[in-house]
Design an enzyme around this catalytic site. Structure first.
Site, PDB file in Angstrom:
ATOM      1  N   CYS A 134     -22.199  28.700  20.559  1.00  0.00           N
ATOM      2  CA  CYS A 134     -21.630  29.730  19.699  1.00  0.00           C
ATOM      3  C   CYS A 134     -22.369  31.057  19.793  1.00  0.00           C
ATOM      4  CB  CYS A 134     -21.602  29.259  18.246  1.00  0.00           C
ATOM      5  SG  CYS A 134     -23.243  29.177  17.501  1.00  0.00           S
ATOM      6  N   GLU A 151     -44.577 -17.611  35.204  1.00  0.00           N
ATOM      7  CA  GLU A 151     -45.503 -16.648  34.586  1.00  0.00           C
ATOM      8  C   GLU A 151     -44.907 -15.246  34.607  1.00  0.00           C
ATOM      9  OE1 GLU A 151     -49.120 -16.861  36.852  1.00  0.00           O
ATOM     10  OE2 GLU A 151     -49.240 -19.053  36.648  1.00  0.00           O
ATOM     11  N   CYS A 185     -20.809  26.426  13.841  1.00  0.00           N
ATOM     12  CA  CYS A 185     -20.858  26.289  15.311  1.00  0.00           C
ATOM     13  C   CYS A 185     -19.879  25.208  15.769  1.00  0.00           C
ATOM     14  CB  CYS A 185     -22.276  25.925  15.743  1.00  0.00           C
ATOM     15  SG  CYS A 185     -22.408  25.473  17.482  1.00  0.00           S
ATOM     16  N   ARG A 232     -58.052  -6.296  45.518  1.00  0.00           N
ATOM     17  CA  ARG A 232     -57.520  -7.106  46.596  1.00  0.00           C
ATOM     18  C   ARG A 232     -57.765  -6.440  47.949  1.00  0.00           C
ATOM     19  NH1 ARG A 232     -51.255  -8.590  47.064  1.00  0.00           N
ATOM     20  NH2 ARG A 232     -51.152  -6.344  47.107  1.00  0.00           N
ATOM     21  N   TYR A 289     -54.747 -15.239  36.044  1.00  0.00           N
ATOM     22  CA  TYR A 289     -53.637 -16.141  36.355  1.00  0.00           C
ATOM     23  C   TYR A 289     -53.901 -17.072  37.532  1.00  0.00           C
ATOM     24  CZ  TYR A 289     -52.689 -12.067  39.327  1.00  0.00           C
ATOM     25  OH  TYR A 289     -52.807 -11.020  40.188  1.00  0.00           O
ATOM     26  N   LYS A 304     -44.803 -11.584  35.543  1.00  0.00           N
ATOM     27  CA  LYS A 304     -45.476 -10.884  36.636  1.00  0.00           C
ATOM     28  C   LYS A 304     -45.982  -9.546  36.101  1.00  0.00           C
ATOM     29  CE  LYS A 304     -44.923  -9.696  41.499  1.00  0.00           C
ATOM     30  NZ  LYS A 304     -45.496  -8.363  41.479  1.00  0.00           N
ATOM     31  N   ASP A 347     -40.986   1.790  43.547  1.00  0.00           N
ATOM     32  CA  ASP A 347     -41.194   0.469  44.128  1.00  0.00           C
ATOM     33  C   ASP A 347     -39.941  -0.010  44.839  1.00  0.00           C
ATOM     34  OD1 ASP A 347     -43.567   0.638  42.928  1.00  0.00           O
ATOM     35  OD2 ASP A 347     -43.343  -1.137  41.645  1.00  0.00           O
ATOM     36  N   ASP A 352     -47.515  -6.023  35.770  1.00  0.00           N
ATOM     37  CA  ASP A 352     -47.473  -4.889  36.686  1.00  0.00           C
ATOM     38  C   ASP A 352     -48.772  -4.098  36.563  1.00  0.00           C
ATOM     39  OD1 ASP A 352     -46.385  -3.387  38.618  1.00  0.00           O
ATOM     40  OD2 ASP A 352     -44.884  -2.396  37.364  1.00  0.00           O
ATOM     41  N   TYR A 360     -39.570   1.558  48.122  1.00  0.00           N
ATOM     42  CA  TYR A 360     -40.565   0.971  49.015  1.00  0.00           C
ATOM     43  C   TYR A 360     -40.099  -0.407  49.483  1.00  0.00           C
ATOM     44  CZ  TYR A 360     -44.991  -0.841  50.741  1.00  0.00           C
ATOM     45  OH  TYR A 360     -45.967  -1.387  51.531  1.00  0.00           O
ATOM     46  N   ASP A 361     -39.660  -1.224  48.518  1.00  0.00           N
ATOM     47  CA  ASP A 361     -39.188  -2.568  48.864  1.00  0.00           C
ATOM     48  C   ASP A 361     -38.052  -2.487  49.873  1.00  0.00           C
ATOM     49  OD1 ASP A 361     -40.994  -3.752  47.228  1.00  0.00           O
ATOM     50  OD2 ASP A 361     -39.608  -4.098  45.555  1.00  0.00           O
ATOM     51  N   CYS A 401     -27.615  29.933  21.046  1.00  0.00           N
ATOM     52  CA  CYS A 401     -26.921  28.647  21.138  1.00  0.00           C
ATOM     53  C   CYS A 401     -25.894  28.713  22.270  1.00  0.00           C
ATOM     54  CB  CYS A 401     -26.230  28.331  19.815  1.00  0.00           C
ATOM     55  SG  CYS A 401     -25.102  26.930  19.934  1.00  0.00           S
ATOM     56  N   SER A 457     -50.399 -12.281  49.037  1.00  0.00           N
ATOM     57  CA  SER A 457     -49.368 -11.544  48.328  1.00  0.00           C
ATOM     58  C   SER A 457     -48.251 -12.528  48.011  1.00  0.00           C
ATOM     59  CB  SER A 457     -48.905 -10.424  49.238  1.00  0.00           C
ATOM     60  OG  SER A 457     -47.893  -9.716  48.616  1.00  0.00           O
ATOM     61  N   LEU A 458     -47.135 -12.057  47.546  1.00  0.00           N
ATOM     62  CA  LEU A 458     -46.044 -12.974  47.225  1.00  0.00           C
ATOM     63  C   LEU A 458     -44.765 -12.537  47.899  1.00  0.00           C
ATOM     64  CD1 LEU A 458     -46.540 -13.392  43.372  1.00  0.00           C
ATOM     65  CD2 LEU A 458     -46.879 -15.151  45.095  1.00  0.00           C
ATOM     66  N   GLU A 486     -54.825  -9.886  36.781  1.00  0.00           N
ATOM     67  CA  GLU A 486     -54.237  -8.550  36.885  1.00  0.00           C
ATOM     68  C   GLU A 486     -54.838  -7.652  35.807  1.00  0.00           C
ATOM     69  OE1 GLU A 486     -52.101  -8.483  39.352  1.00  0.00           O
ATOM     70  OE2 GLU A 486     -50.726  -6.788  39.071  1.00  0.00           O
ATOM     71  N   CYS A 499     -29.559  25.369  16.288  1.00  0.00           N
ATOM     72  CA  CYS A 499     -28.559  26.417  16.111  1.00  0.00           C
ATOM     73  C   CYS A 499     -28.294  26.469  14.611  1.00  0.00           C
ATOM     74  CB  CYS A 499     -27.284  26.054  16.866  1.00  0.00           C
ATOM     75  SG  CYS A 499     -25.877  27.012  16.302  1.00  0.00           S
ATOM     76  N   LYS A 544     -38.123 -10.777  41.283  1.00  0.00           N
ATOM     77  CA  LYS A 544     -38.297  -9.377  40.875  1.00  0.00           C
ATOM     78  C   LYS A 544     -37.120  -8.887  40.035  1.00  0.00           C
ATOM     79  CE  LYS A 544     -40.978  -6.611  42.543  1.00  0.00           C
ATOM     80  NZ  LYS A 544     -41.808  -6.163  43.628  1.00  0.00           N
TER      81      LYS A 544
END
Ligand code: IVH
Length: 698
Positions: free
Chosen positions: A432, A134, A452, A157, A245, A136, A54, A138, A57-58, A429, A103-104, A193, A447, A335
């Site tokens: 050793c 509130e 060791c 949506r 919401y 948010k 995200d 996901d 992307y943002d 290992c 959207s926000l 959501e 091991c 965010k």
């Protein structure tokens, strides 16, 4: 331009001003960003299989917005900034949203949130503003339409104007009421959501892994993938839930509420699931405090939140403020820093733990996640690596949440080139060279070599740390330096160090050496639980160490206890008991304990001066399971009444309290003729002495 003669092109280029060049560069970048964003939208919204985080992307979106702000002539109607992402899939059937699903805008820090408040303030003037704050959630936004009190249509949506009809799938979510028994307007819409709990997500991924199916990267993708199934029977099997919401619209009756807060209450009264953590705030600083609080507390919730949504409460003000493009002016998302990122897994390394466990870890191409650079992440164990099909060379999703060590969530299979390598635990290992072993029923390889060097080094680091012997001034660095210089081969050697030896180390002056020695000396009197924890026995963390200390009260009693006796302790199972008993059987460990003892390290629980009470002077031993108390409770209770509590029956024992399924102690008491009290007799015994018994668990 491509057909222009070469000379002219060169001249034209030379004539271009720097500004022109910058514009051309911006234009190319804008085009590139748009196609990238469209591609990632498609992966995210249509395939439910994002390739970037995200945050990445943002960042693309932000860069595009920035360039479009700088060069408004580059804005086109089909730019991703001009619409709500996500194309509805035709197969579901399309639902036109009566009121667009907006959207926000995002705020990534306090200043951006304050700037939003100032913009609002400029439009609202002196009028009072109340905010609703509130979590948010996901997940995936949906709209539910009710007609005459019945759930009629549910939609995603989509692009905000047209969504997918997923009514049948939403019907499988049990908390969505299909019928509302209270009076309602003839038609109305609520929004919320759909999400998957963290637990549900983990269970689902485990099942998928065991069937060899690709894993979901996070609960959000899992929820989105589950809701957008063409077969509702698949959705029905997924652990989905919903938080409502928003009241979308009301038809055929006046708006039943004046504010968002009232709307939430109204929805709750109708039987919708409304998040209990929603609250109101009266100014932006209070809002910010709430944001900081949720950022801190996000891990407490059983579902992912990626921020906080702030809305202006008054519906009249909301109407007045309206929207710009796809974003309302009356709400904003604060965010949190992202918790996931994508990077290359270069190599899988193996770390030898202090108990010999071989812990695979990922060496990553460094990636910024949530404000920190991550270049290593844990991989748990080999089974887990294969279950998730993580290969060396893969692009992987890395998660970093709160205080926990970053983890590799899984591979991005679509980015594979065929060059990736399947990984296997080495046979030997890495420190050793001993052949590694895997105990039946355990996921970890070990091991087995108790000499060791890697284990010894880690044990030393563990021994000095806080919660163990807590030797201030000896951290990881000095512990390793002491070990590598051959001065300390096992933790007991610490107590025989001399100042001469210490000052010979690099960067160790007289003063520091004296300090270190003083701190070592001081550690000789740590409580027994710290010592037991410090020994680094496999499966013995600080809690188990406390149980052992409280029960046995000395290292000797613990060392001589049988596996069965240890397993009798509440909170300790057979695996721990076996591990503890075998640690004390080991010659090397016994020798180390002797060295500690000779150095003067306290090996017994300091006897607290017995408290004065009605049972002063009496010694009890408890065996078996009681109804009224847990084992720890009864022992604490007896001590609080002034009694002492022994771990084994001897001639000094005055009473043995015998519960269900008593162990060998009852047998011994019988042989010695020690008075025995079953639970009823014990309670009577207490009552006769005027002692009141607390409720269980209090
Ligand atoms: S209100 C105009 N409230 O966040 C108001 N959205 O980034 C639009 N979300 O599409 C939504 N929790 O999927 C709102 N308490 C909440 C939310 C919330 C999660 C999601 C929702 C929305 C996205 C916007």
């Amino acid at each position: 331009a491509s057909s222009a003669p070469c000379g002219r092109r060169i001249l034209a280029t030379m004539a271009q001003t720097a500004e022109d060049r910058a514009f051309q560069q911006a234009r190319l970048r804008v085009e590139e960003l748009r196609s990238l964003i469209n591609y990632h939208d498609y992966r995210y919204y249509v395939l439910n299989s994002p390739e970037i985080s995200d945050a990445e992307y943002d960042e693309l979106m932000r860069e595009l917005r920035r360039l479009e702000e700088q060069y408004p002539q580059l804005i086109t109607p089909d730019s991703p900034t001009q619409r709500v992402s996500g194309q509805p899939v035709e197969a579901f059937g399309i639902v036109e949203h009566r009121v667009p699903m907006l959207s926000l805008a995002n705020a990534f820090n306090a200043d951006e949130l304050r700037a939003w408040e100032r913009r609002v303030r400029n439009l609202v003037g002196e009028r009072e503003i109340t905010y609703v704050v509130e979590p948010k959630i996901d997940g995936l936004a949906v709209a539910l339409v009710y007609e005459n009190g019945r759930f009629a249509t549910g939609a995603t949506r989509g692009d905000g104007i047209r969504g997918e009809n997923i009514t049948q799938n939403l019907r499988t979510i049990r908390s969505i009421p299909l019928v509302i028994t209270r009076p309602t307007p003839p038609r109305f819409e609520v929004r919320g959501e759909v999400y998957m709990s963290k637990k549900g997500f983990e269970r689902l991924n485990e099942e998928r892994a065991s069937r060899g199916e690709p894993l979901f990267a996070n609960p959000r993708n899992a929820a989105a993938g589950s809701v957008r199934q063409l077969d509702p029977r698949v959705t029905a099997e997924r652990p989905l839930d919903i938080w409502l919401y928003q009241l979308g619209w009301v038809e055929g009756a006046p708006m039943p509420v004046q504010s968002h807060w009232e709307a939430l209450q109204w929805m709750r009264d109708l039987g919708f699931r409304v998040n209990p953590h929603i609250s109101r705030a009266s100014d932006i600083e209070e809002v910010l405090e709430r944001c900081a609080e949720w950022e801190r507390r996000r891990e407490e919730l059983d579902y992912d939140i990626d921020g906080v949504v702030i809305k202006i409460d008054s519906l009249a003000l909301q109407l007045e403020l309206g929207a710009v493009g796809r974003e309302p002016r009356w709400a904003i998302a604060y965010k949190f820093p992202p918790t996931q990122g994508i990077t290359r897994l270069l190599k899988i390394g193996v770390n030898v733990g202090r108990t010999g466990s071989l812990n695979p870890y990922a060496i990553l191409e460094p990636v910024r996640i949530g404000g920190a650079t991550v270049q290593m992440a844990t991989l748990h164990n080999e089974d887990d690596i294969h279950r998730k099909d993580i290969r060396e060379g893969d692009w992987v999703i890395v998660q970093r949440a709160g205080e926990v060590i970053p983890q590799v969530v899984g591979p991005v299979v679509s980015r594979r080139t065929g060059e990736e390598r399947v990984w296997h635990m080495p046979d030997r290992c890495p420190a050793c060279g001993a052949a590694v072993v895997r105990e039946p029923g355990e996921a970890m390889y070990y091991c087995p070599n108790d000499a060791c060097p890697a284990q010894a080094r880690r044990l030393l680091e563990h021994f000095v740390q806080r919660g163990a012997m807590d030797i201030e001034g000896i951290g990881e660095k000095l512990a390793y330096a002491l070990f590598d210089a051959g001065l300390v081969k096992d933790p007991a050697d610490l107590y025989y160090l001399t100042k001469e030896q210490l000052v010979a180390l690099e960067r160790m002056g007289d003063k520091s050496a004296e300090n270190v020695l003083r701190n070592i000396e001081a550690s000789k009197n740590r409580p027994l639980a710290n010592l037991i924890f410090a020994l680094g026995i496999r499966h013995v963390g600080s809690e188990v160490a406390a149980l052992l200390a409280r029960h046995f009260r000395s290292i000797d009693a613990l060392a001589n206890a049988t596996e069965d006796e240890i397993a009798q302790i509440e909170g300790i199972g057979p695996v721990i008991a076996r591990s503890v008993a075998s640690w004390f059987r080991n010659e090397r460990n016994r020798a180390m304990l002797e060295k500690l003892r000779r150095a003067g390290v306290a090996m017994e629980e300091r006897e607290e001066a017995p408290r004065e009470g009605p049972l002063s002077g009496l010694q009890f031993v408890v065996t078996g399971r009681l109804e009224t108390f847990t084992r720890n409770e009864v022992e604490d209770f007896l001590r609080a009444q002034g009694a002492s509590v022994g771990s084994s029956v001897s001639k000094k024992t005055d009473y043995v309290v015998v519960g269900e399924e008593p162990g060998s102690k009852a047998e011994k008491a019988r042989r010695l003729g020690t008075p025995m009290l079953d639970e009823r007799a014990f309670l009577r015994f207490l009552r006769e002495r005027g002692i009141t018994v607390p409720e269980k668990g209090s």
